[in-house]
Design an enzyme around this catalytic site. Structure first.
Site, mmCIF file in Angstrom:
data_model
loop_
_atom_site.group_PDB
_atom_site.id
_atom_site.type_symbol
_atom_site.label_atom_id
_atom_site.label_comp_id
_atom_site.label_asym_id
_atom_site.label_seq_id
_atom_site.Cartn_x
_atom_site.Cartn_y
_atom_site.Cartn_z
ATOM 1 N N TYR A 132 0.876 -1.178 0.000
ATOM 2 C CA TYR A 132 0.000 0.000 0.000
ATOM 3 C C TYR A 132 0.911 1.224 0.000
ATOM 4 C CZ TYR A 132 -4.010 -2.953 1.262
ATOM 5 O OH TYR A 132 -5.020 -3.895 1.274
ATOM 6 N N LYS B 203 -12.341 -4.817 2.773
ATOM 7 C CA LYS B 203 -13.377 -5.307 3.695
ATOM 8 C C LYS B 203 -14.716 -5.685 3.046
ATOM 9 C CE LYS B 203 -11.475 -5.419 7.663
ATOM 10 N NZ LYS B 203 -10.578 -6.472 7.223
HETATM 11 P P1 RFL Z 1 -22.210 -7.863 -5.493
HETATM 12 O O1 RFL Z 1 -20.955 -8.640 -5.661
HETATM 13 O O2 RFL Z 1 -22.290 -6.519 -6.110
HETATM 14 O O3 RFL Z 1 -23.379 -8.777 -6.036
HETATM 15 C C1 RFL Z 1 -24.679 -8.273 -6.259
HETATM 16 C C2 RFL Z 1 -25.324 -9.081 -7.372
HETATM 17 O O4 RFL Z 1 -26.663 -8.643 -7.562
HETATM 18 C C3 RFL Z 1 -26.921 -8.542 -8.962
HETATM 19 N N1 RFL Z 1 -28.041 -7.594 -9.152
HETATM 20 C C4 RFL Z 1 -29.302 -7.989 -9.380
HETATM 21 N N2 RFL Z 1 -29.832 -9.203 -9.521
HETATM 22 C C5 RFL Z 1 -31.185 -9.280 -9.763
HETATM 23 N N3 RFL Z 1 -31.963 -8.174 -9.890
HETATM 24 C C6 RFL Z 1 -31.465 -6.947 -9.769
HETATM 25 N N4 RFL Z 1 -32.241 -5.861 -9.886
HETATM 26 C C7 RFL Z 1 -30.064 -6.803 -9.501
HETATM 27 N N5 RFL Z 1 -29.230 -5.738 -9.320
HETATM 28 C C8 RFL Z 1 -28.024 -6.243 -9.108
HETATM 29 C C9 RFL Z 1 -25.597 -8.079 -9.546
HETATM 30 O O5 RFL Z 1 -25.493 -8.374 -10.942
HETATM 31 C C10 RFL Z 1 -24.606 -8.874 -8.707
HETATM 32 O O6 RFL Z 1 -24.302 -10.130 -9.294
HETATM 33 O O7 RFL Z 1 -22.598 -7.683 -3.953
HETATM 34 P P2 RFL Z 1 -22.292 -8.603 -2.653
HETATM 35 O O8 RFL Z 1 -22.669 -10.022 -2.923
HETATM 36 O O9 RFL Z 1 -22.872 -7.874 -1.525
HETATM 37 O O10 RFL Z 1 -20.686 -8.624 -2.532
HETATM 38 C C11 RFL Z 1 -19.981 -7.473 -2.190
HETATM 39 C C12 RFL Z 1 -18.616 -7.470 -2.878
HETATM 40 O O11 RFL Z 1 -18.803 -7.694 -4.268
HETATM 41 C C13 RFL Z 1 -17.855 -6.155 -2.664
HETATM 42 O O12 RFL Z 1 -18.054 -5.686 -1.362
HETATM 43 C C14 RFL Z 1 -16.347 -6.334 -2.902
HETATM 44 O O13 RFL Z 1 -16.060 -6.609 -4.244
HETATM 45 C C15 RFL Z 1 -15.603 -5.083 -2.461
HETATM 46 N N6 RFL Z 1 -14.165 -5.161 -2.721
HETATM 47 C C16 RFL Z 1 -13.316 -5.835 -1.878
HETATM 48 N N7 RFL Z 1 -13.827 -6.526 -0.828
HETATM 49 C C17 RFL Z 1 -13.006 -7.276 -0.047
HETATM 50 O O14 RFL Z 1 -13.470 -7.892 0.922
HETATM 51 N N8 RFL Z 1 -11.652 -7.373 -0.284
HETATM 52 C C18 RFL Z 1 -11.075 -6.711 -1.314
HETATM 53 O O15 RFL Z 1 -9.874 -6.880 -1.533
HETATM 54 C C19 RFL Z 1 -11.907 -5.882 -2.140
HETATM 55 N N9 RFL Z 1 -11.388 -5.221 -3.186
HETATM 56 C C20 RFL Z 1 -13.624 -4.542 -3.853
HETATM 57 C C21 RFL Z 1 -12.214 -4.578 -4.049
HETATM 58 C C22 RFL Z 1 -14.428 -3.910 -4.792
HETATM 59 C C23 RFL Z 1 -13.863 -3.305 -5.892
HETATM 60 N N10 RFL Z 1 -14.745 -2.748 -6.837
HETATM 61 C C24 RFL Z 1 -14.634 -3.003 -8.224
HETATM 62 C C25 RFL Z 1 -16.002 -2.209 -6.393
HETATM 63 C C26 RFL Z 1 -11.641 -3.944 -5.123
HETATM 64 C C27 RFL Z 1 -12.453 -3.282 -6.030
HETATM 65 C C28 RFL Z 1 -11.786 -2.559 -7.161
HETATM 66 C C1 PHB Z 2 -7.107 -6.729 -4.656
HETATM 67 O O1 PHB Z 2 -6.179 -7.559 -4.749
HETATM 68 O O2 PHB Z 2 -7.970 -6.612 -5.539
HETATM 69 C C2 PHB Z 2 -7.165 -5.842 -3.478
HETATM 70 C C3 PHB Z 2 -6.253 -6.020 -2.456
HETATM 71 C C4 PHB Z 2 -6.296 -5.181 -1.339
HETATM 72 C C5 PHB Z 2 -7.251 -4.184 -1.278
HETATM 73 C C6 PHB Z 2 -8.160 -4.004 -2.287
HETATM 74 C C7 PHB Z 2 -8.126 -4.849 -3.401
HETATM 75 O O3 PHB Z 2 -7.254 -3.359 -0.199
#
Ligand code: RFL
Ligand code: PHB
Length: 393
Positions: free
Chosen positions: A202, A299
């Site tokens: 980081y 998270k």
């Molecule tokens: P999701 O994964 O967004 O899934 C929601 C699903 O609902 C669908 N949907 C619908 N389906 C039916 N009818 C509708 N009207 C609908 N509207 C939406 C969507 O298509 C989708 O499939 O939510 P969920 O399950 O709550 O999961 C949450 C996680 O996806 C999110 O918190 C993480 O990706 C966040 N995040 C990270 N979390 C971590 O714990 N560790 C990480 O390292 C981390 N890195 C990240 C991240 C999120 C990122 N982005 C792109 C937002 C890094 C990034 C860049």
């Molecule tokens: C990732 O590998 O996508 C990643 C790792 C650490 C973070 C966020 C995303 O804090």
């Protein structure tokens, strides 16, 4: 007209894991997902599974590939002024984190559903939630063939992420929303090249935050802080690599930035958001539908997993034993952990990014916080225990 016990909207980590946990306890559930299976399995998002998440996935029998292919990590670095300061997570907390892509968790859960014949309907549209304040809520939608459907349920689980339909189904006067937008975003890239270092880094740099992460011994994941209204088309691969090279420059001889073909790139806005309570009548929200954290603390997915663990137990009590205590306390139970993660994610974000609205005073405070965290065992332990994951409540 079809009937199930729990209608789950969304096949992200929250919806799929909830369905898995409920079916394992003998409760029927149907997952409705707007996107295709291919799309949800390919969507590049989270990478870090914290300790309690890994333990849960193992315990319930979906940890085989995670154990074989996940990369356990015992620490990460904070890089500022070009120098690395290692946060020794395992030494400080006894825990490890595991780098395993969110889409791999999603693939494992979908495969488990397929094997057992548990229903997931992909590519549904026009999903609408009805009669939330009764004991017989229902969902209307169009299936993949465009046919109008109705699904009657005992309970609905809104697991459809931040832009879904579930949260807006709660009348505005029945909930309070907390929101913070940040004046920057993350540009994320996935590159076919071995990681440049064995651990996550980081980085705080005057040009902005940068993060070195990975997906496998052959695939690197990298992020750059960019302005919140940045357009991805303005970032050629060359520009991305040269910006990464500048921000990640270091005196650490174990690090040299490895370039390779970029497989995926995208920009993600940064925000903090919470709705209170996380339920309304017979609708329960879980994961990003209920709260968003900026990704700096890794998270989001872990919170989604923790929510559905609490929710599945509460629904077992309600539907199998007619006991309502746990569904009544669901929101309060989750919100305690949610707010801890909100604070931690905000703190990591504030400590590491360059805020365009900050003045010299703010910048001195930020540097002081970084130096303190890097040099005090107490401060590093606090960071490490939040990062590795606080035990499930
Ligand atoms: P999701 O994964 O967004 O899934 C929601 C699903 O609902 C669908 N949907 C619908 N389906 C039916 N009818 C509708 N009207 C609908 N509207 C939406 C969507 O298509 C989708 O499939 O939510 P969920 O399950 O709550 O999961 C949450 C996680 O996806 C999110 O918190 C993480 O990706 C966040 N995040 C990270 N979390 C971590 O714990 N560790 C990480 O390292 C981390 N890195 C990240 C991240 C999120 C990122 N982005 C792109 C937002 C890094 C990034 C860049
Ligand atoms: C990732 O590998 O996508 C990643 C790792 C650490 C973070 C966020 C995303 O804090």
């Amino acid at each position: 007209m079809a009937r199930t016990q729990v209608g789950i909207i969304g096949a992200g980590p929250a919806g799929l894991l909830l369905s898995y946990l409920l079916h394992s306890e003998g409760i029927e559930a149907v997952v409705l997902e707007a996107r295709s299976r291919e799309y949800v399995e390919k969507r590049v998002r989270a990478g870090v599974c914290e300790h309690p998440t890994v333990e849960l996935l193992r315990e319930i029998g979906v940890g085989t590939r995670l154990d074989a292919e996940g990369l356990p990590h015992q620490g990460f670095s904070l890089r500022f002024d070009g120098q690395d300061h290692r946060i020794a997570i395992t030494e400080l907390t006894g825990k490890t984190i595991t780098v395993y892509g969110q889409q791999e968790v999603v693939k494992d859960l979908i495969a488990a559903h397929e094997e057992r014949g548990w229903p997931i309907e992909f590519e549904v549209s026009e999903v609408a939630l009805h009669d939330l304040e009764t004991k017989n809520p229902h969902i209307t939608y169009r299936d993949v063939d465009g046919v109008e459907r109705r699904l009657d349920c005992d309970v609905l689980a809104g697991c459809d992420g931040f832009h879904g339909v579930s949260r807006p189904s709660i009348p505005a006067e029945r909930a309070k929303m907390f929101n913070r937008d940040y004046p920057f975003a993350w540009l994320g890239v996935l590159a076919r090249t071995p990681p440049s270092h064995e651990e996550l880094i980081y980085t705080h740099h005057p040009r902005g935050f940068a993060l070195h992460s990975m997906r496998s011994p052959e695939v690197t994941r990298l992020y750059l802080q960019v302005p919140h209204d940045e357009k991805i088309d303005d970032w050629s691969d060359d520009r991305i690599w040269s910006e990464l090279a500048e921000r990640l420059e270091t005196s650490n001889k174990d690090f040299s930035l490895r370039e390779g073909p970029i497989l995926d790139k995208g920009i993600t806005p940064m925000r903090s958001f919470v709705i209170e309570p996380m339920s309304h009548g017979r609708l329960f929200l879980a994961g990003d539908a209920a709260h968003i954290v900026p990704p700096t603390g890794a998270k989001g997915m872990n919170l989604a997993v923790a929510d559905v663990r609490v929710l599945s137990r509460a629904l077992v009590e309600l539907l199998q034993h007619k006991r309502t205590e746990l569904v009544e306390s669901y929101s309060d139970t989750c919100l305690k952990r949610v707010w801890r993660a909100e604070h931690f994610s905000w703190y990591m974000t504030s400590m590491l990014h360059v805020d365009p609205t900050a003045d010299d005073f703010d910048r001195r405070l930020q540097l002081s916080q970084l130096r303190y965290t890097a040099s005090s065992r107490a401060a590093a332990t606090s960071l490490a225990e939040n990062y590795a994951g606080l035990p499930f409540v």
